[in-house]
Design a protein around this motif. Structure first.
Motif, mmCIF file in Angstrom:
data_model
loop_
_atom_site.group_PDB
_atom_site.id
_atom_site.type_symbol
_atom_site.label_atom_id
_atom_site.label_comp_id
_atom_site.label_asym_id
_atom_site.label_seq_id
_atom_site.Cartn_x
_atom_site.Cartn_y
_atom_site.Cartn_z
ATOM 1 N N THR A 170 -6.770 -17.669 -19.099
ATOM 2 C CA THR A 170 -6.470 -19.101 -19.177
ATOM 3 C C THR A 170 -7.107 -19.638 -20.456
ATOM 4 O O THR A 170 -7.969 -18.976 -21.043
ATOM 5 C CB THR A 170 -7.045 -19.877 -17.965
ATOM 6 O OG1 THR A 170 -8.479 -19.807 -18.020
ATOM 7 C CG2 THR A 170 -6.548 -19.315 -16.641
ATOM 8 N N SER A 171 -6.723 -20.844 -20.861
ATOM 9 C CA SER A 171 -7.271 -21.375 -22.112
ATOM 10 C C SER A 171 -8.784 -21.541 -22.047
ATOM 11 O O SER A 171 -9.474 -21.334 -23.038
ATOM 12 C CB SER A 171 -6.592 -22.690 -22.487
ATOM 13 O OG SER A 171 -6.917 -23.695 -21.570
ATOM 14 N N SER A 172 -9.336 -21.902 -20.873
ATOM 15 C CA SER A 172 -10.790 -22.067 -20.782
ATOM 16 C C SER A 172 -11.510 -20.719 -20.805
ATOM 17 O O SER A 172 -12.711 -20.659 -21.015
ATOM 18 C CB SER A 172 -11.182 -22.867 -19.542
ATOM 19 O OG SER A 172 -10.879 -22.165 -18.365
ATOM 20 N N GLU A 173 -10.757 -19.632 -20.586
ATOM 21 C CA GLU A 173 -11.344 -18.293 -20.637
ATOM 22 C C GLU A 173 -11.178 -17.649 -22.008
ATOM 23 O O GLU A 173 -11.593 -16.507 -22.210
ATOM 24 C CB GLU A 173 -10.732 -17.395 -19.562
ATOM 25 C CG GLU A 173 -11.113 -17.806 -18.153
ATOM 26 C CD GLU A 173 -10.413 -16.974 -17.086
ATOM 27 O OE1 GLU A 173 -9.541 -16.149 -17.411
ATOM 28 O OE2 GLU A 173 -10.740 -17.157 -15.913
ATOM 29 N N ASP A 174 -10.548 -18.349 -22.951
ATOM 30 C CA ASP A 174 -10.444 -17.809 -24.304
ATOM 31 C C ASP A 174 -11.863 -17.527 -24.786
ATOM 32 O O ASP A 174 -12.794 -18.310 -24.567
ATOM 33 C CB ASP A 174 -9.771 -18.799 -25.257
ATOM 34 C CG ASP A 174 -8.271 -18.900 -25.020
ATOM 35 O OD1 ASP A 174 -7.735 -18.149 -24.178
ATOM 36 O OD2 ASP A 174 -7.620 -19.717 -25.695
ATOM 37 N N GLY A 175 -12.032 -16.409 -25.465
ATOM 38 C CA GLY A 175 -13.346 -15.994 -25.910
ATOM 39 C C GLY A 175 -13.574 -16.273 -27.387
ATOM 40 O O GLY A 175 -12.637 -16.383 -28.170
#
Length: 179
Positions: A170-175
């Protein structure tokens, strides 16, 4: 938003009646616009507001001195605010909603990198969520910042070779890996 105004301490100049009329003398007007930029930015930053809705903004009216900006003055003030780099129109064609940059993307990029360095994230990975809401970001200038602003700031760092951004589920999990 009106209830939020009660939580904000307005500066002295906000109670000065001429503040609500765009001044005709250029030097005075420049100082006045600088004061409006400061007020808009401080208000939105201290209350963690990410957007300004032009027709609903409580800053334009001071009930205690019975003064209110007219629409032309609001337009001048907002155009100056956007030109300063602390705001961006969400709807450029009608100019009714402005995204507020609590800090300019370039400033935020420096803050993020300084944070990554001080917290030991150089050559390590964190997520967008951690940058936005993690325990390590309490009190930082980017805590709770708009995701779009965070991404712009990270892109600046990426262009400088100071980080790499990679996709998560998900976008909030982009690293983000910092160098």
């Amino acid at each position: 938003m009106a209830s939020s105004s009660a939580e904000f301490e307005f500066p002295e100049f906000y109670s000065f009646p001429p503040f609500f009329t765009v001044q005709p003398t250029l030097a005075t007007q420049e100082k006045q616009l600088a004061s409006w930029r400061e007020l808009i930015l401080n208000y939105h930053t201290s209350l963690k507001l990410k957007f300004l809705k032009v027709h609903e903004c409580p800053l334009w009216k001071n009930q205690s001195i019975q003064r209110e900006l007219n629409s032309k003055a609001i337009g001048i003030i907002m155009d100056d605010f956007v030109k300063s780099g602390h705001g961006e129109w969400e709807d450029l064609d009608v100019k009714t909603r402005c995204r507020i940059f609590w800090r300019k993307p370039e400033q935020l990029a420096l803050d993020i990198y300084d944070w990554a360095d001080s917290k030991g994230y150089i050559n390590d990975v964190c997520t967008i969520f951690e940058l936005h809401s993690g325990e390590d970001v309490n009190g930082m200038s980017f805590q709770g910042a708009d995701e779009e602003l965070l991404r712009r700031s990270l892109s600046i760092l990426e262009d400088q070779g100071k980080c790499t951004i990679f996709k998560g589920d998900t976008s909030s999990e982009d690293g983000i890996k910092f160098f």
